[in-house]
Design a protein around this motif. Structure first.
Motif, PDB file in Angstrom:
ATOM      1  N   ARG A 103       0.825  -1.221   0.000  1.00  0.00           N
ATOM      2  CA  ARG A 103       0.000   0.000   0.000  1.00  0.00           C
ATOM      3  C   ARG A 103       0.854   1.263   0.000  1.00  0.00           C
ATOM      4  O   ARG A 103       0.550   2.224  -0.694  1.00  0.00           O
ATOM      5  CB  ARG A 103      -0.862   0.057   1.259  1.00  0.00           C
ATOM      6  CG  ARG A 103      -1.990  -0.909   1.273  1.00  0.00           C
ATOM      7  CD  ARG A 103      -2.425  -1.124   2.720  1.00  0.00           C
ATOM      8  NE  ARG A 103      -3.337  -2.233   2.827  1.00  0.00           N
ATOM      9  CZ  ARG A 103      -4.650  -2.130   2.787  1.00  0.00           C
ATOM     10  NH1 ARG A 103      -5.204  -0.965   2.641  1.00  0.00           N
ATOM     11  NH2 ARG A 103      -5.424  -3.181   2.883  1.00  0.00           N
ATOM     12  N   GLU A 104       1.907   1.237   0.834  1.00  0.00           N
ATOM     13  CA  GLU A 104       2.752   2.439   0.951  1.00  0.00           C
ATOM     14  C   GLU A 104       3.298   2.841  -0.412  1.00  0.00           C
ATOM     15  O   GLU A 104       3.217   3.989  -0.821  1.00  0.00           O
ATOM     16  CB  GLU A 104       3.926   2.159   1.899  1.00  0.00           C
ATOM     17  CG  GLU A 104       3.516   1.992   3.354  1.00  0.00           C
ATOM     18  CD  GLU A 104       3.015   3.286   3.971  1.00  0.00           C
ATOM     19  OE1 GLU A 104       3.682   4.307   3.750  1.00  0.00           O
ATOM     20  OE2 GLU A 104       1.951   3.261   4.633  1.00  0.00           O
ATOM     21  N   GLN A 107       0.808   4.361  -2.808  1.00  0.00           N
ATOM     22  CA  GLN A 107       0.580   5.789  -2.523  1.00  0.00           C
ATOM     23  C   GLN A 107       1.758   6.648  -2.987  1.00  0.00           C
ATOM     24  O   GLN A 107       1.575   7.735  -3.512  1.00  0.00           O
ATOM     25  CB  GLN A 107       0.335   6.029  -1.028  1.00  0.00           C
ATOM     26  CG  GLN A 107      -0.977   5.478  -0.512  1.00  0.00           C
ATOM     27  CD  GLN A 107      -2.200   6.100  -1.175  1.00  0.00           C
ATOM     28  OE1 GLN A 107      -2.096   7.053  -1.929  1.00  0.00           O
ATOM     29  NE2 GLN A 107      -3.366   5.539  -0.925  1.00  0.00           N
TER      30      GLN A 107
ATOM     31  N   LEU B  29      -9.847   2.123   6.589  1.00  0.00           N
ATOM     32  CA  LEU B  29      -9.737   0.997   5.651  1.00  0.00           C
ATOM     33  C   LEU B  29      -8.329   0.896   5.061  1.00  0.00           C
ATOM     34  O   LEU B  29      -7.871  -0.180   4.707  1.00  0.00           O
ATOM     35  CB  LEU B  29     -10.738   1.165   4.505  1.00  0.00           C
ATOM     36  CG  LEU B  29     -12.189   0.777   4.819  1.00  0.00           C
ATOM     37  CD1 LEU B  29     -13.111   1.197   3.674  1.00  0.00           C
ATOM     38  CD2 LEU B  29     -12.318  -0.724   5.056  1.00  0.00           C
ATOM     39  N   GLN B  30      -7.669   2.050   4.973  1.00  0.00           N
ATOM     40  CA  GLN B  30      -6.294   2.062   4.469  1.00  0.00           C
ATOM     41  C   GLN B  30      -5.305   1.656   5.555  1.00  0.00           C
ATOM     42  O   GLN B  30      -4.104   1.645   5.316  1.00  0.00           O
ATOM     43  CB  GLN B  30      -5.926   3.473   4.001  1.00  0.00           C
ATOM     44  CG  GLN B  30      -6.330   3.790   2.594  1.00  0.00           C
ATOM     45  CD  GLN B  30      -5.357   3.211   1.607  1.00  0.00           C
ATOM     46  OE1 GLN B  30      -5.529   2.079   1.157  1.00  0.00           O
ATOM     47  NE2 GLN B  30      -4.332   3.949   1.265  1.00  0.00           N
ATOM     48  N   ARG B  31      -5.828   1.395   6.741  1.00  0.00           N
ATOM     49  CA  ARG B  31      -5.031   1.035   7.929  1.00  0.00           C
ATOM     50  C   ARG B  31      -3.952   2.070   8.230  1.00  0.00           C
ATOM     51  O   ARG B  31      -2.787   1.738   8.469  1.00  0.00           O
ATOM     52  CB  ARG B  31      -4.397  -0.343   7.724  1.00  0.00           C
ATOM     53  CG  ARG B  31      -5.443  -1.423   7.702  1.00  0.00           C
ATOM     54  CD  ARG B  31      -4.786  -2.784   7.776  1.00  0.00           C
ATOM     55  NE  ARG B  31      -5.566  -3.748   7.032  1.00  0.00           N
ATOM     56  CZ  ARG B  31      -5.074  -4.722   6.278  1.00  0.00           C
ATOM     57  NH1 ARG B  31      -3.773  -4.839   6.148  1.00  0.00           N
ATOM     58  NH2 ARG B  31      -5.852  -5.565   5.659  1.00  0.00           N
ATOM     59  N   LYS B  32      -4.367   3.328   8.179  1.00  0.00           N
ATOM     60  CA  LYS B  32      -3.433   4.406   8.530  1.00  0.00           C
ATOM     61  C   LYS B  32      -3.281   4.466  10.044  1.00  0.00           C
ATOM     62  O   LYS B  32      -4.200   4.072  10.771  1.00  0.00           O
ATOM     63  CB  LYS B  32      -4.006   5.743   8.029  1.00  0.00           C
ATOM     64  CG  LYS B  32      -4.027   5.868   6.524  1.00  0.00           C
ATOM     65  CD  LYS B  32      -2.738   6.425   6.020  1.00  0.00           C
ATOM     66  CE  LYS B  32      -2.742   6.527   4.513  1.00  0.00           C
ATOM     67  NZ  LYS B  32      -1.420   6.639   3.949  1.00  0.00           N
ATOM     68  N   ALA B 289      -6.985   7.972   0.099  1.00  0.00           N
ATOM     69  CA  ALA B 289      -7.448   6.792   0.836  1.00  0.00           C
ATOM     70  C   ALA B 289      -8.222   5.864  -0.095  1.00  0.00           C
ATOM     71  O   ALA B 289      -7.935   4.668  -0.172  1.00  0.00           O
ATOM     72  CB  ALA B 289      -8.328   7.230   2.004  1.00  0.00           C
TER      73      ALA B 289
END
Lengths: 128, 427
Positions: A103-104, A107, B29-32, B289
């Protein structure tokens, strides 16, 4: 059927060999341009940086291609191949990251695309 | 029970809180990390409130403009501004909650359609999605839809546009970029295809615009706020002169009526500035997001990016398209009132982005001649469609403004011409 298989194997081997030769040739060119870059004056660096970006792109070494293209754009914000190749490269890296579930990194590359888009707008404004 | 009532009636009816909650959900949901979730949600709320403030400034200035224009010319002068439509819909029509939820629904329908159909496009231009959500909500609500039905209808229509528009443009985008990996995500695509069609017919064997040498110095026209000011200041000042000192002074009080008109024009620009800052703040957290989620669900998706993605491929065509489209909008401004339509003033912001991108499309299929003729036709087209919406906007209570971006206008017309009559049949 067996005959076709053998033929395909031969073809695959041939194209692998061609790839090898191409990569060797690209590596040589990269070496040549890296040494040119070392000795170049600051104002002559841009075409060399672009060439290195392009050669690494062809080698499918996307990280290095990005590094050199980004350096080129840092120095000179003229629209051209560095911009258009970078869009493609960021998207490729984003896709890889997406498949790997990173994910990182997804982004990071989306953000880089956004920044490039902003730069494109500003450059067009400056050029008008 | 009282607590639930309080939550539903007093908290969730506050659009700024609903929008913040949507961002909260997206960031979770993005698990930030928790800190980022909280700051992102708060900034989203702040963005919404800034947007509302900008909208009030714009409405104040447009009310004044409407008065002097009617007095000076005896007709309506309409400022095309999707930002103003968005602000008024959120603030004055009380549709903010529905717009926020439709915005979310468009995201979800986009992901579903990209996942399930062969149109693998994820629309990443957040601002354009917000404008689309605004139009489908405004016209869906005018057609008689409400509650979850309104949100689902708007989400579905918006979601279809989000995959269909990049898909329609893709053959030409492929021709421009030489790759099928990236797509165009900008809701002016119907205009681009129209312009490209005209350019293809008229520009056979014409040379590329990239061989033209443009004089520098047009840059100031493409600056977001300056370009709005360049149109609005002369317009307000000249209109106030036509309205006359007597009428002007009634509105301006102690200040000289021409100086007052000038300041009101600048006030409009300030409104756009504040509103767009709010939109930026609002979308900065929500969009990253959700697009992260979208690209995870559809990893082989083609990202549909904002129009500047095409600018490096033909920078001269951007300038040429901007100029020819502007000529077209000026012609349309004078011609449309002959046909009983409102006078739509040129929107320089749209002319730059939509005109510039149309320029690249037109150059790809029709060269210089294509850009010249196609661009003028494009300017006319992107003025005509918003003009068709003006009577509907008036009946809904919008102040002297109409939407821009032809795809969102088309979505509005779709609701007005198709869904509204169907709803009437069942009413």
């Amino acid at each position: 059927m067996l005959f076709f298989k053998r033929k395909r194997k031969e073809k695959d081997a041939k194209s692998e060999m061609q790839q090898e030769v191409k990569k060797e040739h690209l590596s040589e060119q990269i070496e040549e341009y890296l040494s040119k870059l070392e000795n170049a004056e600051k104002e002559d660096e841009i075409p060399i940086l672009n060439m290195l970006g392009s050669l690494y792109f062809e080698m499918e070494d996307y990280d290095h291609a990005i590094t050199y293209y980004e350096k080129s754009i840092d120095q000179n914000k003229a629209l051209g191949k560095a911009f258009t190749d970078l869009v493609k490269l960021y998207n490729m890296k984003r896709k890889e990251a997406s498949k790997a579930g990173d994910r990182e990194a997804v982004q990071v590359y989306l953000q880089k695309s956004d920044d490039l888009m902003k730069l494109t707008k500003d450059t067009i404004r400056g050029n008008m | 029970m009282a607590v639930i009532d309080f939550i539903i009636n007093s908290i969730l009816t506050q659009a700024s809180i609903t929008i913040a909650l949507i961002a909260f959900a997206g960031l979770l949901l993005q698990r930030k990390p928790f800190g980022e979730v909280m700051s992102g949600s708060f900034k989203t709320m702040l963005g919404f409130l800034v947007l509302s403030a900008g909208s009030s400034i714009i409405v104040g200035s447009l009310l004044y403009f409407g008065d002097i224009f009617s007095e000076g010319f005896g007709m309506e002068g309409i400022v095309p501004s999707i930002e103003a439509i968005n602000g008024q819909a959120m603030n004055d029509l009380g549709l903010a909650n529905q717009i926020a939820l439709t915005f979310l629904a468009i995201f979800i329908f986009n992901i579903l359609l990209a996942r399930l159909t062969r149109w693998k496009y994820i629309f990443l231009t957040g601002q354009a999605l917000l404008w689309m959500a605004t139009m489908t909500t405004v016209f869906g609500s005018a057609a008689g839809l409400s509650g979850i039905g309104l949100i689902l209808a708007g989400g579905l229509v918006g979601g279809i546009f989000a995959v269909a528009m990049p898909a329609i443009a893709q053959p030409i985008v492929k021709k421009i970029t030489g790759t099928d990996d990236i797509a165009l995500g900008h809701f002016c695509t119907i205009g681009y295809m129209f312009a490209a069609g005209i350019a293809k017919m008229t520009g056979k064997n014409s040379d590329s615009t990239e061989n033209i040498k443009f004089p520098k110095g047009l840059g100031f026209l493409s600056d977001t706020y300056l370009s709005v000011a360049i149109v609005m200041v002369p317009l307000y000042v000249v209109t106030s002169i036509f309205a006359g000192a007597e009428f002007g002074t009634e509105l301006s009080g102690d200040v000289n009526y021409i100086v007052y008109a000038f300041l009101q024009a600048v006030q409009f620009v300030v409104g756009v500035y504040v509103l767009l800052s709010g939109v930026r703040l609002l979308l900065a957290e929500i969009v990253p997001a959700f697009r992260g989620i979208a690209l995870k669900v559809v990893p082989d998706a083609k990202p549909a990016l904002d129009c500047p993605v095409l600018f490096p491929y033909a920078p001269n065509a951007v300038t040429a398209g901007f100029i020819t489209t502007t000529i077209g909008t000026v012609i349309a401004m004078f011609v449309l009132p002959w046909f009983g339509l409102a006078m739509i003033l040129p929107g320089m912001l749209t002319n730059f982005f939509a005109g510039g991108t149309a320029g690249i499309f037109m150059n790809a299929v029709g060269g210089k001649r294509g850009v010249l003729i196609g661009g003028i036709a494009h300017g006319f087209f992107i003025t005509l469609l918003p003009a068709l919406l003006v009577p509907h906007f008036n009946s809904l209570g919008f102040v002297n403004t109409t939407a821009t971006d032809v795809d969102t206008v088309t979505a509005g017309l779709l609701f007005e011409w198709l869904i509204h009559p169907i709803m009437n049949l069942f009413a």
